[in-house]
Design a protein around this motif. Structure first.
Motif, mmCIF file in Angstrom:
data_model
loop_
_atom_site.group_PDB
_atom_site.id
_atom_site.type_symbol
_atom_site.label_atom_id
_atom_site.label_comp_id
_atom_site.label_asym_id
_atom_site.label_seq_id
_atom_site.Cartn_x
_atom_site.Cartn_y
_atom_site.Cartn_z
ATOM 1 N N GLN A 3 0.772 -0.836 0.031
ATOM 2 C CA GLN A 3 -0.159 0.105 -0.006
ATOM 3 C C GLN A 3 0.590 1.440 0.245
ATOM 4 N N VAL A 5 0.472 5.083 0.583
ATOM 5 C CA VAL A 5 -0.429 5.999 1.269
ATOM 6 C C VAL A 5 0.003 7.695 0.539
ATOM 7 N N CYS A 22 4.607 9.907 0.502
ATOM 8 C CA CYS A 22 3.862 8.655 0.110
ATOM 9 C C CYS A 22 4.526 7.768 1.106
ATOM 10 N N SER A 94 -0.039 11.222 -7.544
ATOM 11 C CA SER A 94 0.494 10.173 -6.815
ATOM 12 C C SER A 94 1.668 9.464 -7.316
ATOM 13 N N TRP A 114 1.076 1.622 -7.251
ATOM 14 C CA TRP A 114 -0.033 2.978 -7.190
ATOM 15 C C TRP A 114 -0.746 3.027 -5.603
ATOM 16 N N GLY A 115 -0.528 4.587 -5.397
ATOM 17 C CA GLY A 115 -1.134 5.239 -4.101
ATOM 18 C C GLY A 115 -2.471 5.848 -4.975
ATOM 19 N N GLN A 116 -3.374 6.158 -4.341
ATOM 20 C CA GLN A 116 -4.673 6.523 -4.414
ATOM 21 C C GLN A 116 -4.829 8.061 -4.821
ATOM 22 N N GLY A 117 -3.496 9.168 -4.121
ATOM 23 C CA GLY A 117 -3.705 10.485 -5.216
ATOM 24 C C GLY A 117 -4.406 10.908 -3.868
ATOM 25 N N THR A 118 -3.064 11.884 -3.967
ATOM 26 C CA THR A 118 -3.789 13.770 -3.590
ATOM 27 C C THR A 118 -3.765 14.275 -4.167
#
Length: 124
Positions: A3, A5, A22, A94, A114-118
């Motif tokens: 994960q 984040v 991240c 991301s 990959w992360g979900q993004g900000t």
């Protein structure tokens, strides 16, 4: 399960700064390469900056001299320091990681995790 984040996004005026983080569920030294990507509405995702396990760094031309990528293995965290922000930097940012050496560190297809993004929004 791996994960990633992201955090640190927000709204800022042009010329301002933000630092994205991240945090990885695995030890960051596990990954050969970690990177930041961004995607603006209606545009393709583009690589912004990448860092290898040996410390090699690459940047997109559009952010050279303004953005700095770094990694703290003790905290399992990847950072993106963004200075002199411009409205065209507005995008979803991301982080990405992979176990193997990429042929193109800024290539989207090179990354498995990959992360979900900000969201980063820069106003003029």
């Amino acid at each position: 399960e791996v994960q990633l984040v992201e955090s640190g996004g927000g709204s800022v005026q042009a010329g301002g700064s933000l630092t994205l983080s991240c945090t990885a569920s695995e030890d960051t030294y596990t990954y050969y390469t970690m990177a930041w990507f961004r995607q603006a509405p209606g545009k393709e995702r583009e690589g912004v900056a990448a860092i290898d396990s040996d410390g090699s760094i690459s940047y997109a031309d559009s952010v050279k001299g303004r953005f700095t990528i770094s990694k703290d293995n003790a905290k399992n965290t990847l950072y993106l320091q963004m200075n002199s922000l411009k409205p065209e930097d507005t995008a979803m940012y991301s982080c990405a990681a992979d176990l193997f050496e990429p042929s193109d560190g800024l290539g989207e297809s090179e990354y498995t995790y990959w992360g979900q993004g900000t969201q980063v929004t820069v106003s003029s």
